[in-house]
Design a protein around this motif. Structure first.
Motif, PDB file in Angstrom:
ATOM      1  N   ARG A  24       0.841  -1.207   0.000  1.00  0.00           N
ATOM      2  CA  ARG A  24       0.000   0.000   0.000  1.00  0.00           C
ATOM      3  C   ARG A  24       0.869   1.248   0.000  1.00  0.00           C
ATOM      4  N   ILE A  31       1.283   7.928  -5.650  1.00  0.00           N
ATOM      5  CA  ILE A  31       0.294   9.014  -5.589  1.00  0.00           C
ATOM      6  C   ILE A  31       0.981  10.314  -5.174  1.00  0.00           C
ATOM      7  N   LYS A  35       1.081  13.808  -7.151  1.00  0.00           N
ATOM      8  CA  LYS A  35       0.629  15.068  -6.541  1.00  0.00           C
ATOM      9  C   LYS A  35       1.719  16.133  -6.585  1.00  0.00           C
ATOM     10  N   VAL A  42      -2.608  17.050  -0.789  1.00  0.00           N
ATOM     11  CA  VAL A  42      -2.515  15.670  -0.280  1.00  0.00           C
ATOM     12  C   VAL A  42      -3.867  15.178   0.235  1.00  0.00           C
ATOM     13  N   PHE A  43      -4.504  15.941   1.095  1.00  0.00           N
ATOM     14  CA  PHE A  43      -5.731  15.482   1.761  1.00  0.00           C
ATOM     15  C   PHE A  43      -6.925  15.506   0.813  1.00  0.00           C
ATOM     16  N   ASP A  44      -7.544  14.356   0.640  1.00  0.00           N
ATOM     17  CA  ASP A  44      -8.749  14.236  -0.192  1.00  0.00           C
ATOM     18  C   ASP A  44      -9.820  13.551   0.670  1.00  0.00           C
ATOM     19  N   GLU A  48     -11.126   9.570   1.084  1.00  0.00           N
ATOM     20  CA  GLU A  48     -10.961   8.848   2.354  1.00  0.00           C
ATOM     21  C   GLU A  48     -12.296   8.267   2.827  1.00  0.00           C
ATOM     22  N   MET A  76      -4.627   6.165   7.173  1.00  0.00           N
ATOM     23  CA  MET A  76      -4.658   7.234   6.172  1.00  0.00           C
ATOM     24  C   MET A  76      -4.045   8.526   6.712  1.00  0.00           C
ATOM     25  N   SER A  79      -0.515   7.949   6.180  1.00  0.00           N
ATOM     26  CA  SER A  79      -0.290   8.017   4.737  1.00  0.00           C
ATOM     27  C   SER A  79      -0.149   9.486   4.297  1.00  0.00           C
ATOM     28  N   GLN A  83       3.112  11.482   2.807  1.00  0.00           N
ATOM     29  CA  GLN A  83       3.052  12.248   1.551  1.00  0.00           C
ATOM     30  C   GLN A  83       3.489  13.701   1.770  1.00  0.00           C
TER      31      GLN A  83
HETATM   32  C1  LIG Z   1      -3.467   8.179  -1.107  1.00  0.00           C
HETATM   33  C2  LIG Z   1      -4.105   9.347  -1.257  1.00  0.00           C
HETATM   34  O1  LIG Z   1      -3.837  10.454  -0.410  1.00  0.00           O
HETATM   35  C3  LIG Z   1      -4.517  10.626   0.843  1.00  0.00           C
HETATM   36  C4  LIG Z   1      -4.458   9.354   1.586  1.00  0.00           C
HETATM   37  C5  LIG Z   1      -5.372   8.390   1.303  1.00  0.00           C
HETATM   38  C6  LIG Z   1      -5.085   6.941   1.586  1.00  0.00           C
HETATM   39  O2  LIG Z   1      -4.066   6.670   2.249  1.00  0.00           O
HETATM   40  O3  LIG Z   1      -5.855   6.075   1.123  1.00  0.00           O
HETATM   41  C7  LIG Z   1      -6.591   8.754   0.677  1.00  0.00           C
HETATM   42  C8  LIG Z   1      -6.857  10.047   0.324  1.00  0.00           C
HETATM   43  C9  LIG Z   1      -5.923  11.166   0.595  1.00  0.00           C
HETATM   44  O4  LIG Z   1      -6.375  11.912   1.696  1.00  0.00           O
HETATM   45  C10 LIG Z   1      -5.071   9.597  -2.343  1.00  0.00           C
HETATM   46  O5  LIG Z   1      -5.337  10.790  -2.641  1.00  0.00           O
HETATM   47  O6  LIG Z   1      -5.580   8.630  -2.937  1.00  0.00           O
END
Ligand SMILES: C=C(O[C@@H]1C=C(C(=O)O)C=C[C@H]1O)C(=O)O
Length: 89
Positions: A24, A31, A35, A42-44, A48, A76, A79, A83
């Motif tokens: 993962r 990703i 970006k 980063v934050f979506d 999520e 996340m 994650s 990022q």
């Molecule tokens: C990995 C991402 O970045 C961030 C982390 C995510 C994850 O770890 O699944 C999902 C959304 C984002 O906040 C993404 O944009 O897909």
């Protein structure tokens, strides 16, 4: 099963889980690279929520749902931290 036998099974499960988490994270890095290149945030939160809904749906034993969904929220958050650190480099 005694305590040691159960812990052996936990160790085996953790081994599989670590490999999947590493898989993962390799995708999270891709990703982050995307970006960085596209100057994206980063934050979506919408994405999520989709991830959390899918996880909640997939848990078969519903007494575990809250724990597993919380684990994914933490996952996340880490994650995102990874990022953001990558984007600062
Ligand atoms: C990995 C991402 O970045 C961030 C982390 C995510 C994850 O770890 O699944 C999902 C959304 C984002 O906040 C993404 O944009 O897909």
């Amino acid at each position: 099963m005694n305590l040691e036998e159960i812990r052996t099974q936990i160790d085996e499960t953790d081994q599989a889980l670590t490999a999947l988490l590493e898989q993962r994270m390799a995708l999270v890095l891709k990703i982050a690279e995307f970006k960085k290149e596209h100057h994206a945030i980063v934050f979506d939160p919408a994405r999520e929520q989709v991830v959390l809904d899918k996880v909640a749906d997939r848990v078969k034993n519903k007494t575990y749902t809250q724990t597993i969904v919380s684990t994914y929220k933490d996952l996340m958050a880490h994650s995102r931290q990874f990022q953001n650190d990558f984007l600062k480099k």
